[in-house]
Design an enzyme around this catalytic site. Structure first.
Site, PDB file in Angstrom:
ATOM      1  N   ASP A 155      -9.220  -5.317  -2.387  1.00 35.71           N
ATOM      2  CA  ASP A 155      -7.870  -5.764  -0.917  1.00 35.71           C
ATOM      3  C   ASP A 155      -8.246  -4.364   0.425  1.00 35.71           C
ATOM      4  OD1 ASP A 155      -6.328  -6.629   0.897  1.00 35.71           O
ATOM      5  OD2 ASP A 155      -4.862  -4.646   0.401  1.00 35.71           O
ATOM      6  N   ASP A 164       2.020  -7.019   1.808  1.00 35.08           N
ATOM      7  CA  ASP A 164       0.936  -6.343   2.991  1.00 35.08           C
ATOM      8  C   ASP A 164       1.420  -4.742   3.767  1.00 35.08           C
ATOM      9  OD1 ASP A 164      -1.963  -5.686   2.873  1.00 35.08           O
ATOM     10  OD2 ASP A 164      -2.280  -6.481   4.475  1.00 35.08           O
ATOM     11  N   ASN A 184      -6.677   1.029  -2.642  1.00 31.36           N
ATOM     12  CA  ASN A 184      -7.084   1.594  -2.708  1.00 31.36           C
ATOM     13  C   ASN A 184      -6.518   2.981  -1.548  1.00 31.36           C
ATOM     14  OD1 ASN A 184      -5.444   0.646  -0.373  1.00 31.36           O
ATOM     15  ND2 ASN A 184      -6.254   0.231   1.550  1.00 31.36           N
ATOM     16  N   PHE A 226      -5.906  -0.626  11.018  1.00 29.18           N
ATOM     17  CA  PHE A 226      -4.760  -2.025  10.533  1.00 29.18           C
ATOM     18  C   PHE A 226      -4.255  -1.164   9.980  1.00 29.18           C
ATOM     19  CE2 PHE A 226      -9.897  -3.192  11.237  1.00 29.18           C
ATOM     20  CZ  PHE A 226      -9.602  -4.437  12.228  1.00 29.18           C
ATOM     21  N   GLY A 227      -3.269  -2.544   9.910  1.00 29.53           N
ATOM     22  CA  GLY A 227      -2.177  -2.437   8.971  1.00 29.53           C
ATOM     23  C   GLY A 227      -0.678  -2.531   9.568  1.00 29.53           C
ATOM     24  N   HIS A 233       1.065  -1.346  -0.359  1.00 33.42           N
ATOM     25  CA  HIS A 233      -0.076   0.084  -0.192  1.00 33.42           C
ATOM     26  C   HIS A 233       0.998   1.439   0.253  1.00 33.42           C
ATOM     27  CE1 HIS A 233      -3.450  -2.231   0.881  1.00 33.42           C
ATOM     28  NE2 HIS A 233      -2.454  -2.969   1.482  1.00 33.42           N
ATOM     29  N   HIS A 278      -2.783 -12.233   1.155  1.00 38.84           N
ATOM     30  CA  HIS A 278      -2.435 -12.682   3.067  1.00 38.84           C
ATOM     31  C   HIS A 278      -3.126 -13.757   3.581  1.00 38.84           C
ATOM     32  CE1 HIS A 278      -5.525  -9.966   3.249  1.00 38.84           C
ATOM     33  NE2 HIS A 278      -4.997  -9.044   2.871  1.00 38.84           N
ATOM     34  N   HIS A 309       1.159   4.043   7.941  1.00 43.28           N
ATOM     35  CA  HIS A 309       0.948   4.933   8.741  1.00 43.28           C
ATOM     36  C   HIS A 309       0.895   5.563   9.174  1.00 43.28           C
ATOM     37  CE1 HIS A 309      -3.827   2.334   8.013  1.00 43.28           C
ATOM     38  NE2 HIS A 309      -3.286   1.342   8.262  1.00 43.28           N
TER      39      HIS A 309
HETATM   40 ZN   LIG Z   1      -6.096  -7.506   3.243  1.00 44.20          ZN
HETATM   41 ZN   LIG Z   2      -3.351  -5.022   2.092  1.00 44.11          ZN
END
Ligand SMILES: [Zn+2]
Ligand SMILES: [Zn+2]
Length: 444
Positions: free
Chosen positions: A154, A307, A96, A325-326, A64, A234, A311
């Site tokens: 995603d 992935d 995204n 998340f992430g 991302h 994932h 952030h």
């Molecule tokens: Zn995902």
């Molecule tokens: Zn992702």
């Protein structure tokens, strides 16, 4: 320009090469492999790879990059810099962003920004549905003409089987793989971690493994119905991996990837409410990790993908159930794979190269990548299996710092990354390896 990668150990599973070889590069392309020798072709510069592993450039299928729209978290340039520092020469950008990459204009923008950065190659992934809202299919053909290599919603998985069937039928017409983040939202119910012992202890809402598994099963059934190429992003549960195993046995065009945090940490890591353990799908229990390890070993899992999800610290600092998340992953993936998989004897170095380069190039038709066949792009990942290093997130190339792996010590890491024959990253301790007749010519 000619460059000889001399006296390295070359691993190229696509050609069955796993031995000491010299590798000659000219004008950004692979000329060929030859036996070790001290001879240097006329006019060539030399990279001394004695004791090093020379592999086709690693490809991260799942990143991302946040541009356009959230450049304070990551730009295409900062993400590409983190990629080459982590050993990746090619990355694939999820759609995204803001706006979402659901049309050719955004696709072209991503490609142009990546070219401007001039580091890792970036291939965009287009949205499956307009604005990833799950109601109307996006213009996949126009995006493919502009350069996407797959489609995915995603993070906002296609909600109904009926819509996913139409998406697969449509994508099949363009020979585009459909990547799905498997999560049935009606089962996940706003969960923030894996549903199990630790979610009970911590009083946090859990999402059950079944939320992923129901969707994985659905997608594999639909792959059978439509004949589409389907890639599960994932995978993190025993059941999802079992589903992929069965789909492959039936001969369906189903593949899957796993992220390093999912084989490294269990849900116990959330016990101090560290927001950098909040990922989707969530960190699972040991039994699921055992299944991931088995899938990596037996070939059920095709690809390692990070992935990478940057952030800002202020957002990650929200309370656990409010934080996004992430985690970032580009600069720790190779270390976690070498440390936890290769050094532990789970997989061989050859299998690692397959998971990080050969397979993503093959599955997503990334031509001229994932191999050292004569004429291929000279994308290289050069590893030192003995390199002792510690990840210090304060020195990361990414704009974001959200990782649970700050301070992790590793044995084995990336020492150089070459993109189209040019050194895009060189570990500071390996400057001596580059023997240029024109000082500074290689590292620009
Ligand atoms: Zn995902
Ligand atoms: Zn992702």
């Amino acid at each position: 320009m000619r460059l000889l990668i001399q006296n390295g150990y070359v691993i190229d599973p696509a050609q069955g090469t796993n031995t000491g070889k010299n590798l000659l590069i000219e004008d950004g392309r692979v000329v060929g492999l030859s036996s070790h020798s001290d001879d240097v072709p006329e006019g060539a510069e030399v990279f001394d790879a004695t004791g090093l592993i020379v592999a086709p450039g690693f490809i991260d299928m799942h990143v991302h990059l946040r541009e356009p729209g959230h450049e304070y978290k990551e730009t295409i340039a900062s993400g590409a810099a983190a990629a080459v520092a982590g050993g990746f020469t090619t990355i694939c950008a999820m759609p995204n962003t803001n706006p979402i990459n659901d049309n050719a204009a955004v696709t072209r923008f991503v490609i142009e920004q990546a070219e401007r950065a001039g580091l890792a190659s970036v291939f965009p992934i287009g949205a499956i549905t307009k604005n990833s809202e799950g109601t109307e299919l996006a213009e996949m053909g126009e995006m493919k003409d502009a350069g996407i290599i797959a489609v995915s919603d995603d993070g906002r998985p296609v909600p109904t089987a009926g819509m996913m069937r139409r998406a697969m039928e449509y994508a099949r017409g363009f020979d585009l793989p459909v990547i799905d983040h498997c999560e049935d939202k009606s089962l996940a119910r706003g969960g923030v971690m894996h549903e199990g012992h630790w979610s009970l202890v911590l009083g946090l809402r859990g999402m059950p493994a079944a939320a992923e598994e129901v969707d994985a099963e659905r997608n594999c059934l639909l792959a059978g119905l439509t004949g589409a190429r389907v890639h599960l992003a994932h995978v993190s549960t025993r059941g999802a991996i079992e589903t992929v195993r069965r789909a492959k046995e039936k001969g369906l065009a189903v593949t899957c990837e796993v992220a390093p945090h999912h084989w490294t940490l269990t849900d116990e890591a959330a016990q101090h409410y560290d927001q950098n353990t909040k990922v989707s799908p969530p960190l699972r229990s040991q039994d699921h990790i055992d299944a991931i390890v088995e899938g990596l070993r037996d070939g059920t899992i095709d690809i390692i993908a990070t992935d990478h999800a940057p952030h800002h610290a202020d957002e990650k600092a929200l309370e656990y159930d409010q934080a996004p998340f992430g985690i970032v992953g580009l600069e720790t993936a190779v270390g976690l794979a070498l440390e936890r998989l290769v050094n532990e004897g789970v997989i061989s170095l050859e299998r690692l190269v397959e998971l990080c380069s050969t397979n993503p190039a093959r599955i997503f038709n990334l031509e001229e990548r994932g191999t050292f066949r004569a004429g291929s792009r000279a994308d290289l990942t050069i590893l030192d299996p003995e390199l002792a290093w510690t990840f210090d997130v304060s020195r990361s190339k990414s704009k974001s710092r959200n990782t649970p792996f700050d301070g992790y010590a590793f044995r084995g890491g990336t020492v150089a990354t070459l993109v189209a024959g040019r050194i895009a990253y060189l570990h500071p301790d390996y400057g001596h390896a580059v023997q240029s007749r024109r000082p500074g010519a290689l590292v620009s």
